[in-house]
Design a protein around this motif. Structure first.
Motif, PDB file in Angstrom:
ATOM      1  N   GLY A 267      76.118  -7.908  28.049  1.00  0.00           N
ATOM      2  CA  GLY A 267      74.765  -8.471  28.047  1.00  0.00           C
ATOM      3  C   GLY A 267      74.064  -8.280  26.721  1.00  0.00           C
ATOM      4  N   ASP A 268      74.181  -7.057  26.163  1.00  0.00           N
ATOM      5  CA  ASP A 268      73.532  -6.803  24.874  1.00  0.00           C
ATOM      6  C   ASP A 268      74.159  -7.643  23.772  1.00  0.00           C
ATOM      7  N   ALA A 269      75.512  -7.760  23.810  1.00  0.00           N
ATOM      8  CA  ALA A 269      76.171  -8.565  22.781  1.00  0.00           C
ATOM      9  C   ALA A 269      75.730 -10.017  22.869  1.00  0.00           C
ATOM     10  N   SER A 270      75.628 -10.538  24.086  1.00  0.00           N
ATOM     11  CA  SER A 270      75.182 -11.925  24.244  1.00  0.00           C
ATOM     12  C   SER A 270      73.773 -12.105  23.691  1.00  0.00           C
ATOM     13  N   HIS A 271      72.917 -11.126  23.989  1.00  0.00           N
ATOM     14  CA  HIS A 271      71.532 -11.220  23.500  1.00  0.00           C
ATOM     15  C   HIS A 271      71.481 -11.135  21.979  1.00  0.00           C
ATOM     16  N   GLN A 272      72.235 -10.175  21.406  1.00  0.00           N
ATOM     17  CA  GLN A 272      72.189  -9.998  19.959  1.00  0.00           C
ATOM     18  C   GLN A 272      72.803 -11.179  19.218  1.00  0.00           C
ATOM     19  N   LEU A 273      73.790 -11.816  19.812  1.00  0.00           N
ATOM     20  CA  LEU A 273      74.371 -13.001  19.179  1.00  0.00           C
ATOM     21  C   LEU A 273      73.473 -14.220  19.362  1.00  0.00           C
ATOM     22  N   ARG A 274      72.829 -14.298  20.515  1.00  0.00           N
ATOM     23  CA  ARG A 274      71.993 -15.462  20.796  1.00  0.00           C
ATOM     24  C   ARG A 274      70.757 -15.495  19.892  1.00  0.00           C
ATOM     25  N   THR A 275      70.180 -14.323  19.597  1.00  0.00           N
ATOM     26  CA  THR A 275      68.935 -14.293  18.822  1.00  0.00           C
ATOM     27  C   THR A 275      69.119 -14.823  17.404  1.00  0.00           C
ATOM     28  N   PRO A 276      70.066 -14.294  16.603  1.00  0.00           N
ATOM     29  CA  PRO A 276      70.214 -14.866  15.248  1.00  0.00           C
ATOM     30  C   PRO A 276      70.725 -16.299  15.268  1.00  0.00           C
ATOM     31  N   LEU A 277      71.548 -16.628  16.276  1.00  0.00           N
ATOM     32  CA  LEU A 277      72.052 -17.999  16.348  1.00  0.00           C
ATOM     33  C   LEU A 277      70.912 -18.968  16.654  1.00  0.00           C
ATOM     34  N   ALA A 278      70.000 -18.561  17.547  1.00  0.00           N
ATOM     35  CA  ALA A 278      68.856 -19.419  17.850  1.00  0.00           C
ATOM     36  C   ALA A 278      67.965 -19.583  16.619  1.00  0.00           C
ATOM     37  N   GLY A 279      67.752 -18.489  15.866  1.00  0.00           N
ATOM     38  CA  GLY A 279      66.949 -18.600  14.650  1.00  0.00           C
ATOM     39  C   GLY A 279      67.597 -19.502  13.626  1.00  0.00           C
ATOM     40  N   LEU A 280      68.924 -19.381  13.506  1.00  0.00           N
ATOM     41  CA  LEU A 280      69.640 -20.221  12.542  1.00  0.00           C
ATOM     42  C   LEU A 280      69.517 -21.693  12.919  1.00  0.00           C
ATOM     43  N   LEU A 281      69.744 -22.011  14.196  1.00  0.00           N
ATOM     44  CA  LEU A 281      69.637 -23.404  14.633  1.00  0.00           C
ATOM     45  C   LEU A 281      68.203 -23.914  14.514  1.00  0.00           C
ATOM     46  N   GLY A 282      67.233 -23.021  14.754  1.00  0.00           N
ATOM     47  CA  GLY A 282      65.837 -23.439  14.617  1.00  0.00           C
ATOM     48  C   GLY A 282      65.502 -23.833  13.194  1.00  0.00           C
ATOM     49  N   GLN A 283      65.985 -23.035  12.232  1.00  0.00           N
ATOM     50  CA  GLN A 283      65.739 -23.379  10.832  1.00  0.00           C
ATOM     51  C   GLN A 283      66.375 -24.719  10.481  1.00  0.00           C
ATOM     52  N   VAL A 284      67.589 -24.951  10.965  1.00  0.00           N
ATOM     53  CA  VAL A 284      68.268 -26.215  10.669  1.00  0.00           C
ATOM     54  C   VAL A 284      67.522 -27.385  11.307  1.00  0.00           C
ATOM     55  N   ASP A 285      67.073 -27.216  12.557  1.00  0.00           N
ATOM     56  CA  ASP A 285      66.351 -28.302  13.232  1.00  0.00           C
ATOM     57  C   ASP A 285      65.049 -28.637  12.508  1.00  0.00           C
ATOM     58  N   VAL A 286      64.358 -27.599  12.048  1.00  0.00           N
ATOM     59  CA  VAL A 286      63.085 -27.841  11.363  1.00  0.00           C
ATOM     60  C   VAL A 286      63.300 -28.617  10.072  1.00  0.00           C
ATOM     61  N   VAL A 287      64.304 -28.225   9.312  1.00  0.00           N
ATOM     62  CA  VAL A 287      64.507 -28.872   8.016  1.00  0.00           C
ATOM     63  C   VAL A 287      65.033 -30.294   8.166  1.00  0.00           C
ATOM     64  N   LEU A 288      65.629 -30.611   9.317  1.00  0.00           N
ATOM     65  CA  LEU A 288      66.177 -31.948   9.527  1.00  0.00           C
ATOM     66  C   LEU A 288      65.162 -32.924  10.114  1.00  0.00           C
ATOM     67  N   ARG A 289      63.965 -32.468  10.406  1.00  0.00           N
ATOM     68  CA  ARG A 289      62.986 -33.372  11.015  1.00  0.00           C
ATOM     69  C   ARG A 289      62.494 -34.446  10.034  1.00  0.00           C
ATOM     70  N   ARG A 290      62.472 -34.118   8.752  1.00  0.00           N
ATOM     71  CA  ARG A 290      62.023 -35.089   7.749  1.00  0.00           C
ATOM     72  C   ARG A 290      62.668 -34.746   6.422  1.00  0.00           C
ATOM     73  N   ASP A 291      62.566 -35.671   5.537  1.00  0.00           N
ATOM     74  CA  ASP A 291      63.112 -35.441   4.204  1.00  0.00           C
ATOM     75  C   ASP A 291      62.269 -34.411   3.470  1.00  0.00           C
ATOM     76  N   ARG A 292      62.958 -33.561   2.712  1.00  0.00           N
ATOM     77  CA  ARG A 292      62.277 -32.502   1.993  1.00  0.00           C
ATOM     78  C   ARG A 292      62.814 -32.451   0.569  1.00  0.00           C
ATOM     79  N   PRO A 293      62.061 -31.846  -0.317  1.00  0.00           N
ATOM     80  CA  PRO A 293      62.541 -31.723  -1.702  1.00  0.00           C
ATOM     81  C   PRO A 293      63.722 -30.764  -1.775  1.00  0.00           C
ATOM     82  N   PRO A 294      64.515 -30.879  -2.846  1.00  0.00           N
ATOM     83  CA  PRO A 294      65.693 -30.000  -2.981  1.00  0.00           C
ATOM     84  C   PRO A 294      65.347 -28.520  -2.925  1.00  0.00           C
TER      85      PRO A 294
END
Length: 497
Positions: A257-284
């Motif tokens: 359970g702890d491993a699932s939680h610890q893996l899920r948290t950084p993975l969710a943050g990583l995917l969140g950052q990717v989703d945010v940056v893909l919503r619109r075009d951004r400068p380099p």
């Protein structure tokens, strides 16, 4: 074959051997005793017969009329018979109860002593005695001619004892022993079978309880017989094993359970950052910044995965690292130099309670990782500009390395659970300290691989003390081309705590 049957068979086989041996010994004693009695009776009869003869210089004279012969009067089946012959084998006299047709043998001279068969096939015991003139007077005596006045050169006394009654008694004794032994063996078999079933009934109950036990029920236990013997010890040992298995199962569930939680948290943050940056075009520059964040989180996620893989290996899979002998007193200051660029590098100090070298057999890279985990933990939970002491010393046959800080300290629960995977003290959670709770677990795994142990002491608000104890190496260190980099068997990992 059941255990009760095997125990019964072993007992009955041993009992049969004992009964056979006892019967054989008793039968042998009876044979010896009865035949000795017959031999004594024959000797007594011959002595009585010899007393009826007069041995003198002129020869041997048979005088039964002048003496009372109490032998051979009764015609019973077990009575002694006797005959008296001269040197030529001629019959001089015989017992009244003698039937010549039943004599064992008829010889002209002295018959052999021992067991003989009569003419009717019945067994007899024969014993003889020869009466002769004393040696100083033998020369003038004719050995084969009767002398004057009824005297003889020699008389041969022969006594016969029938063996039929004795052998009948021995046969009856043998049958009696066989019958008693058989009855005793059968009774013992029945009693032993019942006792074995009753004695092993607790094992049967434990086996049935084990078959019906629910692996998910922590309250499930085997019935323990109150017998005060090995069966009670066995039941308690099995219940102790069940306790440990249930605890291990709970730890695995918590770990998962702890491993699932610890893996899920950084993975969710990583995917969140990717989703945010893909919503619109951004400068380099924005993409570059987000990719840096993604890389940082990916590295953090990789460290967690490597730590989990390291902890998930069994001892057999991980193997024992190939160690080398190092001087821990000299190794600690050299290792702390690698922390000189750390923000807390000036707070780290090395102390040695023993002036001489402290030899230990370890894998330097893995030992460095374990010590780094302890130092990183001390830096996180102690205020800046407070000393962190790395102290080495010797206690009996152990070499110790202790990391002492002046930080938050440990509660009794924290001391007991400090080395559990994913455990984080409540103080660390409240202070929002970075980490996932794997560093100390990895350190314990490394120290255990070298045959050592690690412990935690301290009190809340009074700092913490983590001690590594390793067996002292009695062999001086061998020359190594690159002692800092031998090939490890257990893979070192970067631990995010």
């Amino acid at each position: 074959m059941s255990l009760a049957s095997r125990l019964s068979a072993s007992f009955l086989a041993a009992l049969a051997i004992v009964l056979i041996g006892f019967s054989a010994a008793l039968g042998g004693l009876a044979v010896h005793h009865l035949y000795r009695l017959i031999d004594e009776r024959l000797d007594s009869a011959l002595t009585t017969l010899a007393a009826a003869a007069e041995v003198g210089p002129e020869g041997v004279e048979w005088e039964p009329g002048e003496r009372v012969l109490g032998v051979g009067l009764d015609a019973g089946a077990d009575q002694i018979r006797w005959v008296v012959r001269d040197a030529r084998g001629r019959l001089i006299d015989q017992s009244p109860n003698l039937n010549p047709r039943r004599l064992p043998i008829e010889l002209p001279e002295e018959p052999p002593a021992g067991r003989l068969s009569g003419r009717d096939g019945r067994p007899w015991m024969v014993k003889t005695r020869r009466l002769t003139v004393p040696k100083p007077f033998q020369e003038p005596v004719e050995p084969l001619e009767p002398l004057a006045s009824g005297r003889h050169a020699a008389l041969i006394l022969v006594a016969y004892a029938p063996l039929g009654p004795t052998e009948a008694t021995l046969s009856q004794l043998g049958l009696t022993l066989l019958g008693l032994s058989t009855v005793l063996w059968l009774v013992a078999a029945a009693v032993n079978r019942r006792l074995c079933r009753r004695g092993l009934a607790p094992l049967t109950e434990m086996a049935m309880a084990a078959r019906d036990a629910d692996a998910e029920d922590r309250r499930e236990r085997l019935p323990v017989p109150k017998t005060g013997d090995e069966l009670e010890d066995l039941g308690q040992a099995f219940n102790g094993l069940l306790d440990r298995l249930h605890e291990t199962l709970q730890q695995q569930r918590r770990f998962t359970g702890d491993a699932s939680h610890q893996l899920r948290t950084p993975l969710a943050g990583l995917l969140g950052q990717v989703d945010v940056v893909l919503r619109r075009d951004r400068p380099p520059e924005e993409y570059r910044r987000v990719l840096g964040i993604v890389r940082h989180k990916a590295v953090h996620l990789q460290q967690i995965i490597e730590s989990l893989l390291f902890l998930a290996r069994t001892e057999a899979e991980a193997g024992r690292p190939e160690p080398v002998v190092i001087d821990l007193t000299a190794w600690v200051p050299e290792h702390l130099e690698a922390w000189s660029s750390h923000v807390r590098g000036t707070d780290l100090k090395a102390e040695a309670t023993d002036a001489g070298p402290l030899w230990v057999r370890v894998h330097p890279l893995l030992l460095a990782q374990a010590v780094d985990n302890l130092l990183d933990n001390a830096c996180k939970y102690s205020p800046p500009n407070t000393p962190i002491i790395v102290r080495t010393g010797r206690q009996a046959d152990l070499v110790s390395l202790t990391v002492v800080d002046q930080g938050d300290g440990l509660s009794p629960e924290g001391q007991a659970r400090a080395f559990e995977p994913f455990y984080r003290a409540p103080e660390a959670t409240r202070r929002d300290q970075r980490g996932v709770g794997l560093g100390l677990a990895v350190a314990r795994r490394i120290v255990t691989a070298f045959g050592g142990r690690i412990s935690a002491q301290g009190a809340l608000g009074q700092g913490s003390r983590f001690t590594i104890e390793l067996p002292i190496a009695t062999v001086p260190p061998a020359v190594h081309d690159d002692p800092a980099d031998p090939q490890p068997v257990v893979t070192a990992v970067d631990v995010p705590d």
